[in-house]
Design a protein around this motif. Structure first.
Motif, PDB file in Angstrom:
ATOM      1  N   LEU A 167      -4.391   6.114  -2.738  1.00 41.84           N
ATOM      2  CA  LEU A 167      -5.547   6.510  -3.548  1.00 41.84           C
ATOM      3  C   LEU A 167      -5.858   7.997  -3.432  1.00 41.84           C
ATOM      4  CD1 LEU A 167      -7.893   3.434  -3.019  1.00 41.84           C
ATOM      5  CD2 LEU A 167      -6.337   3.914  -4.913  1.00 41.84           C
ATOM      6  N   SER A 168      -5.201   8.660  -2.535  1.00 43.36           N
ATOM      7  CA  SER A 168      -5.380  10.092  -2.340  1.00 43.36           C
ATOM      8  C   SER A 168      -4.778  10.882  -3.498  1.00 43.36           C
ATOM      9  CB  SER A 168      -4.693  10.509  -1.029  1.00 43.36           C
ATOM     10  OG  SER A 168      -4.617  11.907  -0.938  1.00 43.36           O
ATOM     11  N   ALA A 169      -5.331  12.058  -3.760  1.00 42.90           N
ATOM     12  CA  ALA A 169      -4.766  12.964  -4.761  1.00 42.90           C
ATOM     13  C   ALA A 169      -3.594  13.762  -4.192  1.00 42.90           C
ATOM     14  CB  ALA A 169      -5.841  13.921  -5.264  1.00 42.90           C
ATOM     15  N   ASN A 186      -3.460   2.464  -7.415  1.00 41.40           N
ATOM     16  CA  ASN A 186      -4.156   1.403  -6.689  1.00 41.40           C
ATOM     17  C   ASN A 186      -3.355   0.109  -6.795  1.00 41.40           C
ATOM     18  OD1 ASN A 186      -5.939  -0.404  -5.544  1.00 41.40           O
ATOM     19  ND2 ASN A 186      -7.721   0.314  -6.694  1.00 41.40           N
ATOM     20  N   ILE A 187      -2.714  -0.260  -5.715  1.00 38.76           N
ATOM     21  CA  ILE A 187      -1.957  -1.511  -5.649  1.00 38.76           C
ATOM     22  C   ILE A 187      -2.751  -2.460  -4.767  1.00 38.76           C
ATOM     23  CG2 ILE A 187       0.204  -2.600  -4.924  1.00 38.76           C
ATOM     24  CD1 ILE A 187       1.507   0.221  -5.460  1.00 38.76           C
ATOM     25  N   GLU A 245      -4.375  -7.593   5.351  1.00 40.91           N
ATOM     26  CA  GLU A 245      -5.133  -7.031   4.223  1.00 40.91           C
ATOM     27  C   GLU A 245      -5.937  -5.811   4.653  1.00 40.91           C
ATOM     28  OE1 GLU A 245      -7.096  -8.984   0.963  1.00 40.91           O
ATOM     29  OE2 GLU A 245      -6.357 -10.910   1.714  1.00 40.91           O
ATOM     30  N   SER A 246      -6.576  -5.888   5.795  1.00 42.33           N
ATOM     31  CA  SER A 246      -7.379  -4.761   6.291  1.00 42.33           C
ATOM     32  C   SER A 246      -6.503  -3.538   6.549  1.00 42.33           C
ATOM     33  CB  SER A 246      -8.115  -5.149   7.569  1.00 42.33           C
ATOM     34  OG  SER A 246      -8.989  -6.222   7.322  1.00 42.33           O
ATOM     35  N   ALA A 247      -5.359  -3.761   7.181  1.00 43.51           N
ATOM     36  CA  ALA A 247      -4.430  -2.654   7.441  1.00 43.51           C
ATOM     37  C   ALA A 247      -3.945  -2.048   6.127  1.00 43.51           C
ATOM     38  CB  ALA A 247      -3.245  -3.148   8.267  1.00 43.51           C
ATOM     39  N   TRP A 248      -3.653  -2.910   5.142  1.00 39.48           N
ATOM     40  CA  TRP A 248      -3.205  -2.394   3.843  1.00 39.48           C
ATOM     41  C   TRP A 248      -4.284  -1.528   3.196  1.00 39.48           C
ATOM     42  CZ3 TRP A 248       0.131  -0.377   1.036  1.00 39.48           C
ATOM     43  CH2 TRP A 248      -0.114  -0.155  -0.329  1.00 39.48           C
ATOM     44  N   TYR A 249      -5.533  -1.951   3.237  1.00 36.67           N
ATOM     45  CA  TYR A 249      -6.599  -1.168   2.610  1.00 36.67           C
ATOM     46  C   TYR A 249      -6.721   0.215   3.231  1.00 36.67           C
ATOM     47  CZ  TYR A 249      -8.124  -4.946  -0.387  1.00 36.67           C
ATOM     48  OH  TYR A 249      -8.172  -5.912  -1.354  1.00 36.67           O
ATOM     49  N   ILE A 250      -6.531   0.308   4.527  1.00 40.05           N
ATOM     50  CA  ILE A 250      -6.585   1.618   5.196  1.00 40.05           C
ATOM     51  C   ILE A 250      -5.411   2.483   4.742  1.00 40.05           C
ATOM     52  CG2 ILE A 250      -6.386   2.784   7.428  1.00 40.05           C
ATOM     53  CD1 ILE A 250      -7.945   0.291   8.577  1.00 40.05           C
ATOM     54  N   LEU A 302       6.219   2.280   2.843  1.00 40.96           N
ATOM     55  CA  LEU A 302       4.970   1.600   3.183  1.00 40.96           C
ATOM     56  C   LEU A 302       4.806   0.293   2.402  1.00 40.96           C
ATOM     57  CD1 LEU A 302       2.512   4.625   3.394  1.00 40.96           C
ATOM     58  CD2 LEU A 302       3.395   3.247   5.297  1.00 40.96           C
ATOM     59  N   LEU A 303       5.134   0.331   1.116  1.00 34.72           N
ATOM     60  CA  LEU A 303       5.024  -0.889   0.305  1.00 34.72           C
ATOM     61  C   LEU A 303       5.965  -1.978   0.821  1.00 34.72           C
ATOM     62  CD1 LEU A 303       4.688   0.708  -3.218  1.00 34.72           C
ATOM     63  CD2 LEU A 303       2.967  -0.670  -2.048  1.00 34.72           C
ATOM     64  N   LYS A 304       7.186  -1.600   1.180  1.00 30.30           N
ATOM     65  CA  LYS A 304       8.134  -2.569   1.748  1.00 30.30           C
ATOM     66  C   LYS A 304       7.595  -3.136   3.058  1.00 30.30           C
ATOM     67  CE  LYS A 304      12.708  -1.184   0.130  1.00 30.30           C
ATOM     68  NZ  LYS A 304      13.993  -0.602   0.564  1.00 30.30           N
ATOM     69  N   LEU A 305       7.011  -2.269   3.866  1.00 30.99           N
ATOM     70  CA  LEU A 305       6.449  -2.682   5.149  1.00 30.99           C
ATOM     71  C   LEU A 305       5.394  -3.780   4.961  1.00 30.99           C
ATOM     72  CD1 LEU A 305       6.560  -1.880   8.211  1.00 30.99           C
ATOM     73  CD2 LEU A 305       4.639  -0.355   7.729  1.00 30.99           C
ATOM     74  N   PHE A 306       4.686  -3.728   3.829  1.00 34.43           N
ATOM     75  CA  PHE A 306       3.651  -4.711   3.536  1.00 34.43           C
ATOM     76  C   PHE A 306       4.131  -5.823   2.602  1.00 34.43           C
ATOM     77  CE2 PHE A 306       1.053  -1.535   5.490  1.00 34.43           C
ATOM     78  CZ  PHE A 306       0.045  -2.260   6.099  1.00 34.43           C
TER      79      PHE A 306
END
Length: 191
Positions: free
Chosen positions: A43-45, A75-76, A31-36, A56-60
């Protein structure tokens, strides 16, 4: 009965236990790694490549189809509770609060600032325990800009939820919903 004086009927949030019957699906490190990762790339523009975001989503732990467009500032909450089909568009500032699974079919469009919320609390219990429920968006549906989709909702195949709509119960297929609460306003397809 005077509810204000009856201690049995008062909210007691200190008694809330998020672990009662709820499985987050990942450990603290994941969870911590995902938030980073989420803060930097989702969340970046900045318009990071869609394929990279899908990777990245598949990785998580997300289940991802092909040709998925994920715009900036999406925001996922928990990718391991996310399944997305093929040819899906997710607009800017969409929020997927997926404490439990969100399943998105093929050819689905989720417009800017839509909020899909699987999380809820049992307001009839003083401890406000979770009562989360999954969300399903069937093939071909369109969730308009600034739409709220609540826990336990299944959006019907090819259904449109017009901008600003609030959906708190399952919808029919091939129709257009508008308003708060979202009500049927007509058929999607002209015959």
């Amino acid at each position: 009965m005077d509810f204000e004086e009856n201690a049995q009927h008062q909210v007691k949030l200190k008694e809330f236990n998020s672990g009662v019957g709820y499985v987050r699906g990942a450990g603290v490190l994941k969870e911590s790694a995902w938030y980073i990762i989420k803060m930097i790339f989702f969340l970046s523009a900045l318009p990071y490549p869609y394929r990279f975001k899908r990777f990245l989503l598949k990785l998580f732990g997300a289940k991802m189809g092909e040709n998925i467009v994920i715009k900036p500032r999406v925001n996922i909450h928990m990718p391991w509770h996310l399944s997305i089909g093929n040819d899906v568009w997710i607009g800017e500032e969409v929020y997927l609060l997926n404490l439990v699974p969100i399943t998105i079919g093929n050819d689905v469009c989720i417009s800017q600032r839509a909020f899909l919320c699987t999380g809820n609390h049992d307001y009839r219990k003083p401890s406000m325990d979770y009562r989360n429920q999954p969300i399903i968006l069937n093939d071909g549906c369109w969730v308009g800009a600034s739409v709220f989709v609540g826990p336990g909702v299944t959006v019907g195949k090819n259904t449109v939820i017009a901008a600003g709509g609030v959906v708190t119960s399952t919808t029919e297929a091939n129709v257009i919903y508008k308003g708060n609460p979202a009500l049927i306003k007509g058929n999607r397809w002209r015959v």
